[in-house]
Each structure stands twice: as C-alpha cells, then as structure tokens.
Design a protein around this motif. Structure first.
Motif, PDB file in Angstrom:
ATOM      1  N   GLY A  46       0.790  -1.227   0.000  1.00 40.06           N
ATOM      2  CA  GLY A  46       0.000   0.000   0.000  1.00 40.06           C
ATOM      3  C   GLY A  46       0.820   1.273   0.000  1.00 40.06           C
ATOM      4  O   GLY A  46       0.307   2.336   0.333  1.00 40.06           O
ATOM      5  N   ALA A  47       2.083   1.201  -0.374  1.00 43.47           N
ATOM      6  CA  ALA A  47       2.947   2.391  -0.460  1.00 43.47           C
ATOM      7  C   ALA A  47       4.067   2.092  -1.454  1.00 43.47           C
ATOM      8  O   ALA A  47       4.528   0.959  -1.555  1.00 43.47           O
ATOM      9  CB  ALA A  47       3.540   2.728   0.897  1.00 43.47           C
ATOM     10  N   CYS A  72       5.012  -0.922  -5.747  1.00 49.00           N
ATOM     11  CA  CYS A  72       4.000  -0.984  -4.695  1.00 49.00           C
ATOM     12  C   CYS A  72       3.189  -2.256  -4.870  1.00 49.00           C
ATOM     13  O   CYS A  72       2.694  -2.527  -5.964  1.00 49.00           O
ATOM     14  CB  CYS A  72       3.087   0.243  -4.799  1.00 49.00           C
ATOM     15  N   GLU A 176       1.952   8.090  -4.602  1.00 47.34           N
ATOM     16  CA  GLU A 176       0.995   7.468  -3.680  1.00 47.34           C
ATOM     17  C   GLU A 176       0.434   6.186  -4.277  1.00 47.34           C
ATOM     18  O   GLU A 176       0.173   6.105  -5.477  1.00 47.34           O
ATOM     19  CB  GLU A 176      -0.177   8.410  -3.398  1.00 47.34           C
ATOM     20  N   ARG A 178      -2.400   3.929  -2.433  1.00 41.37           N
ATOM     21  CA  ARG A 178      -3.115   3.681  -1.198  1.00 41.37           C
ATOM     22  C   ARG A 178      -4.564   3.301  -1.460  1.00 41.37           C
ATOM     23  O   ARG A 178      -5.105   3.587  -2.504  1.00 41.37           O
ATOM     24  CB  ARG A 178      -3.055   4.904  -0.293  1.00 41.37           C
TER      25      ARG A 178
END
Length: 183
Positions: A46-47, A72, A176, A178
């Motif tokens: 998630g990153a 990611c 990002e 996420r």
C-alpha cells in the motif's frame, strides 16, 4: 543375453524419462522466484518503495538501468487502490502486474497526454459501484478494471540527466499507492 540387456536399457531409459518429465513439471511449483514475495522485501504493502539503483546488491533483475523505479504491492480487499504521481517533465511509465509478475496494464506520459498519473485500480464490483454513483473527485482519474485481488505497480522515471536525480527521487518518494474506499 542381448534381449535381457535391451530390456534393462529400455527400462532405465523409461525411468530416466519419467524422472526428467517429473522434474520439468515440478520446477515452477518449487521455484523461489516469486515476484510478489521478492517485492515484499522493499517495503510495506500500500505504499511505493524506491528500488535500489543499478549495481546495488538486491536489485530486481530485468529492470531498465536508465530508469529510476519504485514499486508498490496492493490488495483490493479494503476497496480500490488509487495511484497518484507527479513526475518531472521527462519520460515516465506506470505498469501494473498481477501477483505472478505478468504485465496486465500500463501507460506512460506520451500515451496518456498528461503530466501526472492518477489511476484507480478496482475490481468489477467496485467499478460497477463507481458507474452507479461516480464521485466528482474521480472525474479525471483513469479507472482500471482489475481481475483478481492483488497486484504490483511499477512506476518508472527516465534518468535524463544526473542533475535531475533529486527531482526524480522526490517524485518517486511522493508517489501514492493507497486504498481509496468508496463512500
């Protein structure tokens, strides 16, 4: 005597063939080259995690040395995943791979016609929810209909000049990846 020797050699050849066939079919099952697990060592799910540069021990094989990369791992269990990045004005690409490391989807700044990357990865149920009641914030977002629950994003930026390393590093760090739950 010759008949017994021929039978024995035929038996040995058949046994060797069976062992070889079993080995060939067993290799994929027992191979340790699992992209999902290999990428886990670079950072949490998630990153984005910046990958080590060329020549560094532990670097993933097969990546372009002219590109700086971040990866990611994502899971759609908590909702869609939103991937956002604002790279410098050089060539960049965003690719999505399934858990096994097979390329499923990708685009770059040339094909996208935009400077920033803004992608929402969702399964078919989540995409249907988005179509029923599309949030305004997703108006300019590229929506990817994902088959499966897990995936890997690879964000790459071309290292055009050494003077851009800081800007490229910042873009990779600020990218990002996420969860973006739907309402």
């Amino acid at each position: 005597m010759i008949g017994k020797l021929a039978m024995w050699l035929a038996g040995v050849a058949m046994m060797a063939g069976i062992v070889h066939i079993a080995t060939v079919f067993g290799v994929p099952r027992y191979a340790v080259n699992d992209p999902w697990e290999e990428i886990a060592r670079f950072g949490p799910d998630g990153a984005f995690s910046i990958l080590p540069p060329v020549g560094t021990e532990g670097r993933l094989p097969g990546l372009d040395p002219a590109m700086a990369q971040a990866t990611c791992r994502f899971v759609l269990d908590k909702g869609p995943v939103r991937i956002k990045a604002t790279p410098p004005d050089v060539y960049w690409s965003l690719s999505l791979y399934d858990r096994r490391g097979l390329h499923v989807w990708g685009f770059d700044n040339r094909g996208a016609g935009q400077k920033a990357a803004d992608v929402l990865v969702a399964d078919e149920v989540q995409v249907a929810q988005l179509r029923e009641n599309p949030p305004e914030e997703f108006e300019d977002v590229v929506i990817v209909d994902w088959k499966g629950r897990e995936g890997i994003a690879l964000f790459q930026i071309f290292r055009q000049q050494p003077s851009m390393e800081a800007e490229i590093g910042k873009a990779l760090k600020d990218a990002e990846c996420r969860s973006a739950p739907l309402g």
